[in-house]
Design a protein around this motif. Structure first.
Motif, PDB file in Angstrom:
ATOM      1  N   GLU A 122      12.094  42.203  18.784  1.00  0.00           N
ATOM      2  CA  GLU A 122      12.090  40.816  19.273  1.00  0.00           C
ATOM      3  C   GLU A 122      10.763  40.129  18.951  1.00  0.00           C
ATOM      4  O   GLU A 122      10.740  38.953  18.570  1.00  0.00           O
ATOM      5  N   LEU A 123       9.674  40.870  19.069  1.00  0.00           N
ATOM      6  CA  LEU A 123       8.369  40.298  18.741  1.00  0.00           C
ATOM      7  C   LEU A 123       8.268  39.982  17.247  1.00  0.00           C
ATOM      8  O   LEU A 123       7.810  38.907  16.851  1.00  0.00           O
ATOM      9  N   ILE A 124       8.720  40.918  16.427  1.00  0.00           N
ATOM     10  CA  ILE A 124       8.641  40.722  14.976  1.00  0.00           C
ATOM     11  C   ILE A 124       9.549  39.578  14.527  1.00  0.00           C
ATOM     12  O   ILE A 124       9.184  38.782  13.662  1.00  0.00           O
ATOM     13  N   ASP A 125      10.726  39.484  15.134  1.00  0.00           N
ATOM     14  CA  ASP A 125      11.658  38.425  14.756  1.00  0.00           C
ATOM     15  C   ASP A 125      11.046  37.039  14.952  1.00  0.00           C
ATOM     16  O   ASP A 125      11.396  36.091  14.229  1.00  0.00           O
ATOM     17  N   ALA A 126      10.143  36.908  15.924  1.00  0.00           N
ATOM     18  CA  ALA A 126       9.540  35.600  16.213  1.00  0.00           C
ATOM     19  C   ALA A 126       8.411  35.250  15.256  1.00  0.00           C
ATOM     20  O   ALA A 126       7.976  34.088  15.213  1.00  0.00           O
ATOM     21  N   LEU A 127       7.943  36.211  14.472  1.00  0.00           N
ATOM     22  CA  LEU A 127       6.824  35.966  13.563  1.00  0.00           C
ATOM     23  C   LEU A 127       7.311  35.319  12.267  1.00  0.00           C
ATOM     24  O   LEU A 127       8.383  35.662  11.757  1.00  0.00           O
ATOM     25  N   THR A 184      -1.434  28.631  21.976  1.00  0.00           N
ATOM     26  CA  THR A 184      -2.687  28.813  21.242  1.00  0.00           C
ATOM     27  C   THR A 184      -2.457  29.062  19.760  1.00  0.00           C
ATOM     28  O   THR A 184      -3.238  28.606  18.917  1.00  0.00           O
ATOM     29  N   LEU A 185      -1.387  29.782  19.432  1.00  0.00           N
ATOM     30  CA  LEU A 185      -1.108  30.172  18.053  1.00  0.00           C
ATOM     31  C   LEU A 185      -0.013  29.289  17.462  1.00  0.00           C
ATOM     32  O   LEU A 185       0.901  28.845  18.158  1.00  0.00           O
ATOM     33  N   ASP A 186      -0.094  29.076  16.159  1.00  0.00           N
ATOM     34  CA  ASP A 186       0.907  28.302  15.417  1.00  0.00           C
ATOM     35  C   ASP A 186       1.900  29.273  14.792  1.00  0.00           C
ATOM     36  O   ASP A 186       1.567  29.968  13.826  1.00  0.00           O
ATOM     37  N   PHE A 187       3.113  29.324  15.339  1.00  0.00           N
ATOM     38  CA  PHE A 187       4.109  30.271  14.853  1.00  0.00           C
ATOM     39  C   PHE A 187       4.794  29.810  13.570  1.00  0.00           C
ATOM     40  O   PHE A 187       5.757  30.433  13.125  1.00  0.00           O
ATOM     41  N   ASP A 188       4.291  28.755  12.975  1.00  0.00           N
ATOM     42  CA  ASP A 188       4.728  28.372  11.633  1.00  0.00           C
ATOM     43  C   ASP A 188       3.801  28.951  10.563  1.00  0.00           C
ATOM     44  O   ASP A 188       4.065  28.803   9.365  1.00  0.00           O
ATOM     45  N   ARG A 189       2.715  29.578  11.004  1.00  0.00           N
ATOM     46  CA  ARG A 189       1.748  30.191  10.094  1.00  0.00           C
ATOM     47  C   ARG A 189       1.654  31.672  10.389  1.00  0.00           C
ATOM     48  O   ARG A 189       1.881  32.106  11.525  1.00  0.00           O
ATOM     49  N   ARG A 211      -5.380  34.397  10.021  1.00  0.00           N
ATOM     50  CA  ARG A 211      -6.346  33.687  10.859  1.00  0.00           C
ATOM     51  C   ARG A 211      -5.872  33.568  12.308  1.00  0.00           C
ATOM     52  O   ARG A 211      -6.513  32.896  13.107  1.00  0.00           O
ATOM     53  N   GLN A 212      -4.776  34.264  12.634  1.00  0.00           N
ATOM     54  CA  GLN A 212      -4.252  34.243  13.999  1.00  0.00           C
ATOM     55  C   GLN A 212      -3.836  35.658  14.390  1.00  0.00           C
ATOM     56  O   GLN A 212      -3.209  36.369  13.578  1.00  0.00           O
ATOM     57  N   PHE A 213      -4.155  36.045  15.614  1.00  0.00           N
ATOM     58  CA  PHE A 213      -3.834  37.392  16.083  1.00  0.00           C
ATOM     59  C   PHE A 213      -3.248  37.346  17.485  1.00  0.00           C
ATOM     60  O   PHE A 213      -3.725  36.603  18.343  1.00  0.00           O
ATOM     61  N   LEU A 214      -2.218  38.154  17.693  1.00  0.00           N
ATOM     62  CA  LEU A 214      -1.626  38.374  19.006  1.00  0.00           C
ATOM     63  C   LEU A 214      -1.808  39.849  19.332  1.00  0.00           C
ATOM     64  O   LEU A 214      -1.165  40.713  18.735  1.00  0.00           O
ATOM     65  N   ASP A 215      -2.712  40.150  20.258  1.00  0.00           N
ATOM     66  CA  ASP A 215      -3.102  41.518  20.593  1.00  0.00           C
ATOM     67  C   ASP A 215      -2.498  41.869  21.944  1.00  0.00           C
ATOM     68  O   ASP A 215      -2.977  41.420  22.994  1.00  0.00           O
ATOM     69  N   ILE A 216      -1.438  42.681  21.945  1.00  0.00           N
ATOM     70  CA  ILE A 216      -0.706  43.015  23.168  1.00  0.00           C
ATOM     71  C   ILE A 216      -1.118  44.397  23.661  1.00  0.00           C
ATOM     72  O   ILE A 216      -1.098  45.363  22.911  1.00  0.00           O
ATOM     73  N   ILE A 272       5.690  36.351  26.617  1.00  0.00           N
ATOM     74  CA  ILE A 272       4.511  36.483  25.763  1.00  0.00           C
ATOM     75  C   ILE A 272       4.567  35.487  24.621  1.00  0.00           C
ATOM     76  O   ILE A 272       3.594  34.763  24.340  1.00  0.00           O
ATOM     77  N   LEU A 273       5.708  35.409  23.960  1.00  0.00           N
ATOM     78  CA  LEU A 273       5.829  34.530  22.793  1.00  0.00           C
ATOM     79  C   LEU A 273       5.720  33.061  23.190  1.00  0.00           C
ATOM     80  O   LEU A 273       5.088  32.267  22.487  1.00  0.00           O
TER      81      LEU A 273
END
Length: 267
Positions: free
Chosen positions: A177-182, A147-152, A74-79, A140-141
């Motif tokens: 680095e981006l994937i590690d934050a997800l 806006t996004l909840d990085f716990d979900r 239900r959340q998207f980060l489109d780079i 970016i993160l």
């Protein structure tokens, strides 16, 4: 789009830019004559390039639909979102789940100028636009977390963006680095053009010689290495057109398949 003085906006209208050329190849209207000229040059060298652009957009639709409908994202980060066109990430996601939240990221001033079209969210969901460069994942993160909840779980979209970086700019490190934050349960959709056609390589080289930014074709194996550590969703790393194809991408020729894509799950 009419000619005007863009010195104070950051726009460069004397040389083609990837977002505007891509818009031209997709049949859009948000480009300058220099961009359409570059697009026509590409098509003369590699006539199937416009078909590749359309197929890449179809891959986005199928990947977002899978994440939303089948995986419950239900959340998207489109780079590297590019200029608004049909079937943008929020339109596909909110068409399935109206409460979806989307953050778009791009560093092109002309995309910022048209960001309003990307922010037309459903009342239940939310859309935000962040002007930032993929080379600065920390910014970016940090901003996306507003806006996004990085716990979900989050769906990270990296379509036709890592090819904008040379090997010297360490795209593998940036993706890592981006994937590690997800959080676990997140998905990553990644796709880029491949170096599997001499004609396509010639077209890209000619484009790079005159463009503001350059594009770097890579082998399918190199593109797949960006998703190291993720469990790839079936059918794995394939031609973008072959990833869970629908009737729209049926009958794709070999010439139209010079892009590789995959969707990976962070477990």
């Amino acid at each position: 789009m009419t000619d005007r003085d863009d010195r104070n906006t950051g726009l460069q209208t004397d040389r083609p830019h990837s977002a505007r050329v891509w818009d031209y190849l997709l049949g859009g209207k948000n480009h300058y004559p220099v961009d359409s000229q570059a697009g026509d040059m590409i098509l003369r060298t590699f006539p199937e390039f416009a078909a590749i652009a359309r197929l890449q957009r179809s891959f986005l639709v199928r990947a977002v639909r899978f994440m939303t409908r089948d995986a419950g994202i239900r959340q998207f980060l489109d780079i590297g979102t590019g200029l608004p066109t049909t079937n943008n990430t929020h339109e596909v996601a909110q068409g399935v789940a109206p409460d979806s939240r989307i953050v778009y990221v791009d560093n092109d001033p002309i995309v910022l100028a048209h960001a309003g079209a990307l922010l037309r969210s459903t009342p239940e969901g939310k859309c935000a636009y962040l002007e930032a460069d993929v080379r600065d994942p920390r910014r970016i993160l940090t901003r996306a977390a507003e806006t996004l909840d990085f716990d979900r779980p989050i769906g990270l979209m990296l379509l036709n963006i890592m090819g904008q970086l040379s090997d010297e700019e360490e795209p593998e490190r940036i993706v890592s680095e981006l994937i590690d934050a997800l959080p676990r349960g997140s998905y990553v959709a990644l796709s880029d053009g491949t170096d599997t056609s001499d004609q396509l390589k010639a077209a890209v080289e000619a484009y790079n010689a005159q463009s503001v930014n350059t594009y770097h074709l890579r082998s399918p194996e190199h593109i797949g290495s960006f998703l190291k550590g993720l469990r790839l969703v079936e059918p794995g790393l394939v031609r973008s057109a072959d990833w869970r194809p629908d009737p729209e991408s049926a009958g794709v020729t070999r010439e139209q398949g010079h892009a590789a894509g995959a969707v990976g799950l962070k477990e």
